[in-house]
Design an enzyme around this catalytic site. Structure first.
Site, PDB file in Angstrom:
ATOM      1  N   GLY A 221     -15.243   5.386   5.135  1.00 41.53           N
ATOM      2  CA  GLY A 221     -14.917   4.517   4.005  1.00 41.53           C
ATOM      3  C   GLY A 221     -14.074   3.318   4.423  1.00 41.53           C
ATOM      4  O   GLY A 221     -13.027   3.486   5.060  1.00 41.53           O
TER       5      GLY A 221
ATOM      6  N   GLY B 287     -12.736   1.061   2.311  1.00 46.86           N
ATOM      7  CA  GLY B 287     -11.999   0.531   1.171  1.00 46.86           C
ATOM      8  C   GLY B 287     -10.531   0.375   1.556  1.00 46.86           C
ATOM      9  O   GLY B 287     -10.183   0.316   2.730  1.00 46.86           O
TER      10      GLY B 287
ATOM     11  N   GLY C 123      -8.047   2.517   1.394  1.00 42.67           N
ATOM     12  CA  GLY C 123      -7.483   3.647   2.127  1.00 42.67           C
ATOM     13  C   GLY C 123      -7.852   3.616   3.600  1.00 42.67           C
ATOM     14  O   GLY C 123      -6.991   3.636   4.475  1.00 42.67           O
TER      15      GLY C 123
ATOM     16  N   GLU D 193      -9.963  -6.328 -18.554  1.00 40.60           N
ATOM     17  CA  GLU D 193     -10.151  -7.617 -17.888  1.00 40.60           C
ATOM     18  C   GLU D 193     -11.563  -8.152 -18.116  1.00 40.60           C
ATOM     19  O   GLU D 193     -11.755  -9.350 -18.339  1.00 40.60           O
ATOM     20  CB  GLU D 193      -9.826  -7.479 -16.397  1.00 40.60           C
ATOM     21  CG  GLU D 193      -8.323  -7.309 -16.159  1.00 40.60           C
ATOM     22  CD  GLU D 193      -7.965  -6.894 -14.737  1.00 40.60           C
ATOM     23  OE1 GLU D 193      -8.802  -6.268 -14.061  1.00 40.60           O
ATOM     24  OE2 GLU D 193      -6.833  -7.187 -14.304  1.00 40.60           O
TER      25      GLU D 193
ATOM     26  N   ASP E 195      -9.176   7.411  -4.056  1.00 43.02           N
ATOM     27  CA  ASP E 195      -9.843   7.853  -5.281  1.00 43.02           C
ATOM     28  C   ASP E 195     -10.462   9.236  -5.152  1.00 43.02           C
ATOM     29  O   ASP E 195     -10.762   9.875  -6.159  1.00 43.02           O
ATOM     30  CB  ASP E 195     -10.939   6.849  -5.680  1.00 43.02           C
ATOM     31  CG  ASP E 195     -10.380   5.530  -6.192  1.00 43.02           C
ATOM     32  OD1 ASP E 195     -11.177   4.675  -6.625  1.00 43.02           O
ATOM     33  OD2 ASP E 195      -9.147   5.354  -6.145  1.00 43.02           O
TER      34      ASP E 195
ATOM     35  N   ALA F 250      -5.374   0.835  -6.244  1.00 40.57           N
ATOM     36  CA  ALA F 250      -5.347   0.354  -4.863  1.00 40.57           C
ATOM     37  C   ALA F 250      -4.092   0.814  -4.119  1.00 40.57           C
ATOM     38  O   ALA F 250      -4.165   1.259  -2.978  1.00 40.57           O
ATOM     39  CB  ALA F 250      -5.435  -1.172  -4.862  1.00 40.57           C
ATOM     40  N   GLN F 251      -2.925   0.719  -4.751  1.00 40.29           N
ATOM     41  CA  GLN F 251      -1.681   1.068  -4.053  1.00 40.29           C
ATOM     42  C   GLN F 251      -1.638   2.519  -3.602  1.00 40.29           C
ATOM     43  O   GLN F 251      -1.093   2.828  -2.550  1.00 40.29           O
ATOM     44  CB  GLN F 251      -0.474   0.778  -4.957  1.00 40.29           C
ATOM     45  CG  GLN F 251       0.045  -0.642  -4.806  1.00 40.29           C
ATOM     46  CD  GLN F 251       0.487  -0.965  -3.387  1.00 40.29           C
ATOM     47  OE1 GLN F 251       1.061  -0.142  -2.683  1.00 40.29           O
ATOM     48  NE2 GLN F 251       0.184  -2.169  -2.948  1.00 40.29           N
TER      49      GLN F 251
END
Lengths: 447, 447
Positions: free
Chosen positions: A10, A12, A14, A173, A310, A326-327
């Site tokens: 992955g 992303g 992480g 959003e 996630d 994200a954090q």
């Protein structure tokens, strides 16, 4: 002696932050990812609504990691992990291959969940990857085009009604941006419709928007959405969907909303890999398929396997489940990297993972956001400034930062939305009205 | 009394410049286009090779024309013209409609021609529209990814061999950019292949590259291509193609080149609309289907129908056929607009259309182009400066100019190519190796 082999699944937040934290460590890293790019998910909604291009929010992994010598990037989907022999099996385009590991970091993210109604996916694309965002971009802008061609007022209304399911940051959003399109960007560009007539409906089963931001900010966000012309339907459950509408259960009872364009920004589902890992290791998973990890982010009984972001289920020190933001992934990635380094140095393990909540941000319209940082609650323009600064900081690549600022200037100060290209491949005609029955659509498929 | 009704088919250079020239004229203009954007074709090759995003070369028509009050933009494909009743039939997403005209401007462009071998289209996408350019982008960058996963050297070679068919400006620019990728951008980003090993082969049946630029520039371009590592096979005809290679007849005889990634930048074919118009009006067409027009760009016997740009066949005053380049379309569009204005003012017709050749430009590598302006021949850096200036001038939208310059700085001064996103929808795996037979590809189709 062979170097320590770290395999990361992955690319992303992480996986990428774990790899970057190990750039000087004596490890050989293999990064496996299904696409060649790193997706900056927080701004995906801006790509779906025409402000940013894909390149700005999805830099190539090889360019992000070009200065790091100890990482090998391989395209492919990790299909299974053999924990006994420490082998990851990968399916790639035109090839199957395996990678051996000493340590494994699994950070493959999560997809949208339709809560068992997978047939909704065709009618309401999610907001988790670029394909979906491109599809939504084509549908949103295409809806105004097609509405402009309609003669029956009911058809016009159906094409100008947009429903967003899920009032978390993503859905909020998206709803805000579609409202901006209808009320700021597009008016004056059409001769037969008035984009102001568009209805944007934000739906959620819970009783508040931005539920996790707390009452104060949730209330301000709701007010901002109303000011922008978004209809908010809370305590509302989606019970059905088809090409031309959506069925909901509200406090008033059952309703059908005629709407051609639906966005699904709700639910989370861990990838099949999570289930496979849980099966072979005996780990527990939650309802969304996420793996319950130990306090050090490893799979119970397997200190050599980290699961982050996630895909993992972990509670903070108050017993509250960490959100899929994200954090959490970034800090988890850095923590796992630290553990790997300590082990290579022969040091004892670190303290358990402790998430430092740097706050939550969501922007609803230009110059107006909500920010929750510790006990600080901000809204309006000051929060928006923070939002801009944070996103620029995390956006990869100097050029992307400059063009993002330029695009924001165009869209927020001016009224332009230039990244609106919808390809014939994604023509709304093909996907959304296939069941609507249209000879032109069938002809399109035959071209 | 009703205003004069002008219908314009096509939002390319011809249609758009005609419309803009009529912004103050007492006409009601209906613009019919198959997509919602105006495509800046000269820079399509930069989108296909990762330098520019789609939004930068394809601004929305409605934004381009937002200040012009007398034009109505309608999405759809014009399928036929009823010249007796002056009606254009249009197929749009979900609707069929008709538009009446007093004057008709047909500027629907042209597509690639595979010279009767339409089956080549799957293996060698063209370079005429955004869908093709996106497909090529996915294939070109994907080829390096997939090559990096191969273990058999023959497979590596096949994935690292790129063939471009057609040595006109488009093909030459594509070949040059792929060579830049192989020799400048990508080296160092892969662990298992050396991108320098890539072969880029430019093929054409004629005996020179940039044939229409004259001997001097053609020779300089050929030398520049060789310096960049492009193999140029002239007097070479394509006689066969499949997923894994291309068959050619060269001066040496028949050869098969194993190559997964082919680009078709040759041939031209007018759209079916041209044939339909020719049939109902009795106009003659050429081998590519283009309509032979009168010296005032109208269909013989139909002064109310103009045919412009790539769809028309017209010779200049030396009897040489006008090429399908932007300037011919732009000047044709402006000329047609002038005729319409003169008629509305009751003035006699203008002189016949006279094409003013402002010159030809092609760039092969960064800082190096060839330019032919009148009797002036330029090459190298001075020509490149002119190339930059001309393209910036014609690129629509201030923001697009700024981001284009930024992107060029990144790609030409630096080594970055950020607009490289390939979606799963376009995964090379699905299209190009479907016949290669691969369980993963079939699984992809089922996802």
């Amino acid at each position: 002696m062979q170097r320590h082999r770290l395999v990361v699944i992955g690319a992303g937040f992480g996986g990428l932050f774990a790899i970057k934290a190990l750039r000087r460590a004596p490890v050989d890293i293999t990064l496996i990812n299904g696409t060649a790019y790193h997706l900056f998910q927080p701004l995906l909604y801006q790509m779906a609504t025409g402000i940013l291009s894909e390149g700005e929010i999805a830099p190539p992994i090889r360019e992000v990691l070009r200065r790091q010598k100890n990482v090998d990037v391989r395209l492919g989907w990790a299909t299974s992990v053999d924990t006994a022999n420490k082998i990851v099996s990968v399916s790639g385009p035109g090839i199957e291959y395996q990678v051996e590991y000493d340590t494994l970091i699994v950070a493959a993210g999560a997809a949208q969940s339709y809560f068992g109604n997978d047939q909704f996916a065709d009618h309401a694309p999610g907001m988790k990857n670029i394909d979906d965002a491109l599809e939504l971009r084509a549908r949103i802008f295409g809806a105004f085009e097609i509405a402009d061609l309609q003669t029956d007022p009911d058809d016009v209304a159906r094409w100008l009604t947009f429903v967003v399911v899920g009032a978390g940051p993503t859905g909020t959003e998206m709803a805000g941006q579609i409202a901006e399109l209808a009320h700021r960007t597009l008016p004056g560009q059409y001769r037969h419709i008035d984009p102001h007539q568009a209805r944007i409906i934000l739906v959620d089963a819970v009783g508040a928007v931005l539920n996790t931001f707390g009452d104060h900010l949730s209330t301000r966000a709701l007010r901002q959405l109303h000011l922008m012309g978004v209809e908010v339907e809370l305590n509302t459950k989606v019970v059905g969907m088809d090409a031309t509408g959506i069925e909901v259960e509200t406090e008033r009872g059952h309703e059908r909303i005629p709407s051609m364009t639906k966005v699904w920004a709700a639910g989370v589902a861990a990838p099949p890999l999570a289930r496979q890992i849980a099966e072979v290791t005996g780990a527990k998973t939650d309802r969304a398929g996420r793996i319950h990890v130990s306090p050090d982010l490893t799979v119970p009984g397997h200190p050599e396997i980290f699961v982050l972001g996630d895909m993992m289920n972990l509670n903070d020190e108050h017993g509250v489940q960490l959100p899929g933001v994200a954090q959490v992934a970034i800090q988890g990635g850095r923590y796992a990297a630290r553990q790997v380094k300590r082990r290579l140095d022969g040091q004892p393990p670190d303290k358990p993972f402790k998430y430092f909540d740097k706050g939550s941000l969501a922007t609803i319209s230009r110059f107006s956001a909500v920010a929750s940082v510790g006990k600080l609650r901000l809204s309006g323009f000051p929060a928006w400034v923070i939002w801009v600064a944070v996103h620029l900081f995390y956006l990869v690549g100097f050029k992307n930062r400059v063009t993002a600022v330029l695009h924001w200037a165009v869209s927020f100060l001016g009224r332009g939305r230039s990244e609106r290209v919808a390809t014939v491949q994604q023509a709304f005609a093909r996907r959304a009205i296939r069941e609507y029955g249209d000879p032109f659509t069938r002809a399109l498929d035959d071209r």
